[in-house]
Design a protein around this motif. Structure first.
Motif, PDB file in Angstrom:
ATOM      1  N   ARG A  56      -0.005  -6.297   5.370  1.00  0.00           N
ATOM      2  CA  ARG A  56       1.305  -5.685   5.113  1.00  0.00           C
ATOM      3  C   ARG A  56       2.153  -6.456   4.112  1.00  0.00           C
ATOM      4  O   ARG A  56       3.267  -6.070   3.805  1.00  0.00           O
ATOM      5  CB  ARG A  56       2.060  -5.507   6.431  1.00  0.00           C
ATOM      6  N   HIS A  57       1.626  -7.556   3.576  1.00  0.00           N
ATOM      7  CA  HIS A  57       2.328  -8.289   2.522  1.00  0.00           C
ATOM      8  C   HIS A  57       2.148  -7.629   1.162  1.00  0.00           C
ATOM      9  O   HIS A  57       2.772  -8.061   0.189  1.00  0.00           O
ATOM     10  CB  HIS A  57       1.800  -9.723   2.425  1.00  0.00           C
ATOM     11  N   PHE A  58       1.309  -6.594   1.077  1.00  0.00           N
ATOM     12  CA  PHE A  58       0.905  -6.042  -0.211  1.00  0.00           C
ATOM     13  C   PHE A  58       1.152  -4.537  -0.268  1.00  0.00           C
ATOM     14  O   PHE A  58       0.903  -3.817   0.706  1.00  0.00           O
ATOM     15  CB  PHE A  58      -0.588  -6.319  -0.452  1.00  0.00           C
ATOM     16  N   ASP A  59       1.595  -4.073  -1.430  1.00  0.00           N
ATOM     17  CA  ASP A  59       1.756  -2.643  -1.666  1.00  0.00           C
ATOM     18  C   ASP A  59       0.368  -1.996  -1.605  1.00  0.00           C
ATOM     19  O   ASP A  59      -0.484  -2.265  -2.461  1.00  0.00           O
ATOM     20  CB  ASP A  59       2.373  -2.442  -3.046  1.00  0.00           C
ATOM     21  N   PRO A  60       0.094  -1.158  -0.598  1.00  0.00           N
ATOM     22  CA  PRO A  60      -1.267  -0.621  -0.434  1.00  0.00           C
ATOM     23  C   PRO A  60      -1.660   0.358  -1.537  1.00  0.00           C
ATOM     24  O   PRO A  60      -2.847   0.644  -1.703  1.00  0.00           O
ATOM     25  CB  PRO A  60      -1.203   0.082   0.928  1.00  0.00           C
ATOM     26  N   ARG A  61      -0.689   0.846  -2.297  1.00  0.00           N
ATOM     27  CA  ARG A  61      -1.018   1.730  -3.423  1.00  0.00           C
ATOM     28  C   ARG A  61      -1.495   0.926  -4.627  1.00  0.00           C
ATOM     29  O   ARG A  61      -2.197   1.447  -5.484  1.00  0.00           O
ATOM     30  CB  ARG A  61       0.207   2.559  -3.812  1.00  0.00           C
ATOM     31  N   ALA A  62      -1.093  -0.347  -4.675  1.00  0.00           N
ATOM     32  CA  ALA A  62      -1.367  -1.167  -5.852  1.00  0.00           C
ATOM     33  C   ALA A  62      -2.494  -2.165  -5.646  1.00  0.00           C
ATOM     34  O   ALA A  62      -3.157  -2.575  -6.602  1.00  0.00           O
ATOM     35  CB  ALA A  62      -0.099  -1.922  -6.263  1.00  0.00           C
ATOM     36  N   TYR A  63      -2.711  -2.588  -4.384  1.00  0.00           N
ATOM     37  CA  TYR A  63      -3.629  -3.691  -4.116  1.00  0.00           C
ATOM     38  C   TYR A  63      -4.898  -3.256  -3.386  1.00  0.00           C
ATOM     39  O   TYR A  63      -4.864  -2.395  -2.492  1.00  0.00           O
ATOM     40  CB  TYR A  63      -2.934  -4.751  -3.260  1.00  0.00           C
TER      41      TYR A  63
END
Length: 319
Positions: A56-63
């Motif tokens: 959840r530390h990362f934008d799931p659309r980008a990473y």
């Protein structure tokens, strides 16, 4: 903790086991965008294992988010809690090699490294060995396994701030062995008697749980005292720390010059009693392309005020 500093919960879209040799199989998972920017999350401990919340530390659309359980931890096999496990093939450099094997297995050219505490140690060891495979680095609560850092937390430094918790930490050790708690605890957590090693592992683990947050919180103590967590956490940590993590003293800061041009963000609590901020500061000075974000409202815990927001800002800036 502000939940809006985390992205919504997500589940892996892919997972498996990778045979890395020496009888070890490393468990891994991927989540987020399969075509996104690769990032690998390095868990702490050693021995903590994958925490799904770190997705959840990362934008799931980008990473494209890669997590894996390091040797001996989590779902990787053999597990450190198993009797008779050979630890001679579980070192920092085996973990670095495992990361390279996993990167190749997943077809990733370069990836971002994200790690806190022991995860920061492993991130630096990997990046200084394979800088050409690293796009950026995000570190939290920096630990580099120097003897001065180990002395601080396990040989009386932090005891000056937490004297009552330190007394509990020393309690399982015979008085004549308390001059070197690391060696004494190593013997206890590998004792042939199961009850002895479990009691010692819990006491070892609870010490960190008691001092991890800026304001001591019972939920950390409860989580760290769970036997299933404590035994893995204590055994692997003591295996690594009694061997100085197979690093020359000061090696990771000394060799930060091998990271030229690799951008990085270091998020550090100013009142971190587990990994005091002088280490993060010295690393930042040696690593010229890094940014240091010292947080005046935080200790070591990722949930301390301000930490999650700074980590999200870092990963968003690199996405």
């Amino acid at each position: 903790m502000r939940m809006d500093d985390l992205y919504p919960p997500i589940e892996p879209y892919d997972s498996g086991f990778l045979d890395v040799g020496d009888g070890h199989r490393v468990h891994w998972e991927q989540s987020g965008n399969p075509g996104g920017k690769p990032v690998v999350v390095l868990h702490g401990g050693p021995g903590s294992g994958i925490a799904g919340s770190t997705r959840r530390h990362f934008d799931p659309r980008a990473y494209r988010i890669v997590l894996f359980d390091q040797r001996g931890a989590g779902r990787s096999t053999p597990h450190i809690g198993d009797d008779g496990v050979d630890l001679s093939t579980n070192t920092t450099w085996h973990l670095v090699a495992d990361m390279e094997a996993l990167r190749t297995h997943l077809g990733i050219e370069r990836w971002q490294l994200f790690g806190g505490s022991w995860g920061a140690t492993l991130a630096l060891a990997y990046a200084e060995t394979h800088p050409e495979r690293v796009s950026e680095i995000v570190l939290r609560g920096v630990f580099t396994a120097r003897r001065s850092e180990l002395d601080w937390i396990y040989r009386g430094g932090a005891a000056r701030v937490f004297p009552e918790q330190w007394e509990d930490f020393l309690a399982p050790i015979p008085p004549e062995l308390r001059h070197d708690p690391l060696a004494a605890y190593h013997a206890l957590v590998f004792d042939p008697d199961r009850a002895t090693r479990e009691r010692a592992a819990i006491a070892w683990s609870v010490w960190e749980g008691a001092i991890v947050s800026l304001i001591p919180q019972q939920n950390f103590v409860d989580n760290y005292s769970a036997p299933a967590f404590a035994v893995t956490f204590a055994r692997l940590a003591l295996h690594y720390f009694t061997h100085d993590a197979w690093l020359d003293d000061g090696q990771l800061i000394r060799d930060a010059g091998k990271l030229p041009g690799i951008p990085g963000v270091i998020v550090q609590g100013r009142y971190d009693a587990v990994c005091p901020p002088n280490t993060a500061y010295e690393l930042h000075r040696a690593w010229q392309s890094s940014t240091l974000r010292l947080i005046n409202t935080a200790g070591h815990a990722v949930t301390d005020p301000g930490v999650l927001a700074q980590l999200r800002a870092a990963t968003d800036s690199f996405r």
